[in-house]
Design an enzyme around this catalytic site. Structure first.
Site, PDB file in Angstrom:
ATOM      1  CG  ASN A  25      36.518  31.835  20.749  1.00  0.00           C
ATOM      2  OD1 ASN A  25      35.626  31.002  20.905  1.00  0.00           O
ATOM      3  ND2 ASN A  25      36.280  33.087  20.415  1.00  0.00           N
ATOM      4  NE  ARG A  73       8.029  19.855  67.785  1.00  0.00           N
ATOM      5  CZ  ARG A  73       8.154  20.946  68.551  1.00  0.00           C
ATOM      6  NH1 ARG A  73       7.325  21.955  68.407  1.00  0.00           N
ATOM      7  NH2 ARG A  73       9.116  21.015  69.446  1.00  0.00           N
ATOM      8  CE1 TYR A  87      18.132  24.534  75.664  1.00  0.00           C
ATOM      9  CE2 TYR A  87      16.207  25.341  74.480  1.00  0.00           C
ATOM     10  CZ  TYR A  87      16.799  24.918  75.652  1.00  0.00           C
ATOM     11  OH  TYR A  87      16.056  24.873  76.787  1.00  0.00           O
ATOM     12  N   GLY A  88      21.227  23.342  70.286  1.00  0.00           N
ATOM     13  CA  GLY A  88      21.669  23.061  68.920  1.00  0.00           C
ATOM     14  C   GLY A  88      20.665  23.506  67.868  1.00  0.00           C
ATOM     15  CB  ALA A  95      28.578  26.762  20.196  1.00  0.00           C
ATOM     16  CG  LEU A 118      21.258  21.417  76.361  1.00  0.00           C
ATOM     17  CD1 LEU A 118      19.974  21.543  77.181  1.00  0.00           C
ATOM     18  CD2 LEU A 118      22.234  20.457  77.028  1.00  0.00           C
TER      19      LEU A 118
END
Ligand code: UD1
Ligand code: MG
Length: 444
Positions: A361, A16, A104-105, A364, A9
């Site tokens: 490698n 809510r 219930y879902g 950075a 369901l």
């Protein structure tokens, strides 16, 4: 299971939750609540699964069709109560004689083992209710039992007297029925209550009056926890995360601060894995033996090879696959990329749509410029290549094995194996110029 039907369901409004996302699509550990219930149902291999939805539930319908294409969808035209919702499944369950389970879902933690207990109980009963003991039964329906422990009635909190309200045994909402009697009984339910709804719970009284057998199976409260609000959703998430963490710890995963690690039901771990605090997993992550993931890393749809080290502060996106001993360091983002054995991307880089060879490698600040504004392109970096810091690799581009790229380069053409490529500006130096400039500024 032969001739088992499961009705889920999920036609309630879910107001809510106070969100535009339908309640049952709210995720717990990344998976919509309704999918948790569909997964549990699928474990029992029912002949029919029916999801009852409201007419305006397009989003849920799409989601069910995609996730559980074999499930049927029944539409409850108006939300006139839980009994009315089960009635909506009648056309799908015509001639169904076996057991029917109603879930219930919004009660996502129900387990297949518990549902099996209900099915067994139905061998001697017409209706079985899944009950639970609650210290704080609040708005739940109360189970009125006789001295044999059989359920004689379910009374909704709204309609309960002060004495009934003292009962701690509650209705989880999950019930099992003898399918050959279900719809005949449902048709006798009337909306004689404060909400003018057709309460499924009234079916017990009706069955008892026809001398049919009804009883209860007890489940732990945590398994039948219902989600009706954001705060209950957060509680459910916390509970589920606790379970997932416990499972990972039992498996041997080392976590310094488990409460800060967020897992998914499908996260897979090898042996000797170490997770530092604040690591978040999305779906589809496989973590190999000896992998270490340092703090503040986010990882989804990725496979981390043996002894790979990630983070701190790394983002590993879908399609990342690493070989053995790969290092991915701080402020590095990897997407749709294969990194060969011992490859290193240790600082401040973006590697996307790329193949990185063994022991390459990546310096950075290296960026694979994979997107030209319309299409994505691939970058190939050969084994042992060295990419100097702050390099832009404009894809599609290929860097040969053992090639070296000078720092600060913008590489737009393929580089041969073992070649050195650089295209930064030649450096100029003016002797003493800094000193004279400074003196001038100070005078001002
Ligand atoms: C229901 C039970 C209550 C039980 C509680 C457990 C009834 C009358 N009451 O109350 O005894 O303790 O669950 O959580 O059954 N739904 C529909 N169509 C409708 C109404 C509801 O599909 O017209 C679905 C909802 O989406 C939800 C489930 O049924 O998945 C339960 O509905 P909800 O309104 O939450 O029932 P409760 O008042 O919590
Ligand atoms: Mg409810």
């Amino acid at each position: 299971m032969s001739d088992l039907a499961i009705v889920i369901l999920a036609a309630g409004k879910g107001t809510r939750m106070k969100t535009s996302l339908p309640k049952v699509l709210h995720p717990i550990a990344g998976k919509p609540m309704l999918h948790h219930v569909l997964d549990c149902a699928a474990e029992l291999k029912p002949t029919k699964t029916v999801v009852v939805l409201s007419p305006d539930a397009e989003e849920i319908i799409t989601s069910v069709k995609k996730y559980a294409p074999k499930a049927s969808i029944a539409i409850q035209e108006k939300p006139l109560g839980t009994a009315h919702a089960v009635m909506a499944a009648e056309s799908v369950l015509k001639n169904h004689k076996g057991p029917v389970l109603v879930c219930y879902g919004d009660t996502p933690f129900i387990s297949a083992d518990t549902l099996k207990l209900l099915i067994t109980a139905l061998q001697r009963l017409t209706i079985v209710v899944l009950g639970f003991e609650s210290k704080d039964p609040g708005g739940y329906g109360r189970l009125v039992t006789n001295n044999m422990g059989d359920v004689e009635a379910i009374i909704e909190a709204r309609e309960a007297s002060a004495t009934v309200k003292k009962i701690k045994l509650c209705n989880s909402g999950v019930m099992g029925f003898d399918g050959s009697k279900l719809f005949g009984l449902l048709k006798q339910i009337e909306p004689n209550n404060s909400k003018k709804e057709f309460y499924l719970t009234d079916i017990i009284g009706i069955a008892r009056r026809s001398a049919l057998k009804t009883s209860v199976v007890i489940a732990p409260e945590a398994e039948v926890l219902g989600v009706n609000s954001q705060s209950q959703l957060a509680d459910a998430e916390a509970l589920f995360q606790q379970k997932l963490r416990h499972k990972a710890l039992e498996h041997g995963v080392q976590m310094m601060d488990p409460a800060t690690v967020y897992l998914r039901a499908d996260t897979e771990f090898g042996r000797d894995v170490v997770l530092h605090p604040h690591v978040v997993f999305g779906d589809g992550v496989k973590v190999g033996d000896g992998v270490e993931i340092r703090s503040f890393s986010h990882i989804e749809q990725a496979t981390l090879g043996k002894n790979t080290r990630v983070g701190p502060f790394a983002r590993i996106r879908p399609g990342t696959v690493t070989g053995e001993d790969v290092h991915i360091g701080n402020f590095v983002e990897i997407k749709n990329a294969k990194l060969g054995k011992q490859a290193k991307v240790n600082h401040l880089s973006y590697v996307g749509d790329a193949t990185v060879g063994a022991a390459a490698n990546i310096g950075a600040g290296t960026i694979t410029c994979n997107y030209d504004g319309v299409h994505k392109h691939h970058t190939k970096i050969g084994d042992g290549a060295f990419i100097g810091s702050n390099t832009s690799l404009v894809a599609p581009v290929s860097i040969g094995k053992g090639a070296v790229i000078g720092a600060g380069s913008t590489i737009t053409k393929d580089v041969e194996a073992d070649a050195l490529a650089l295209n930064m500006m030649p450096q100029k130096q003016e002797k003493g110029r800094a000193k004279t400039l400074r003196a001038k500024q100070q005078k001002k």
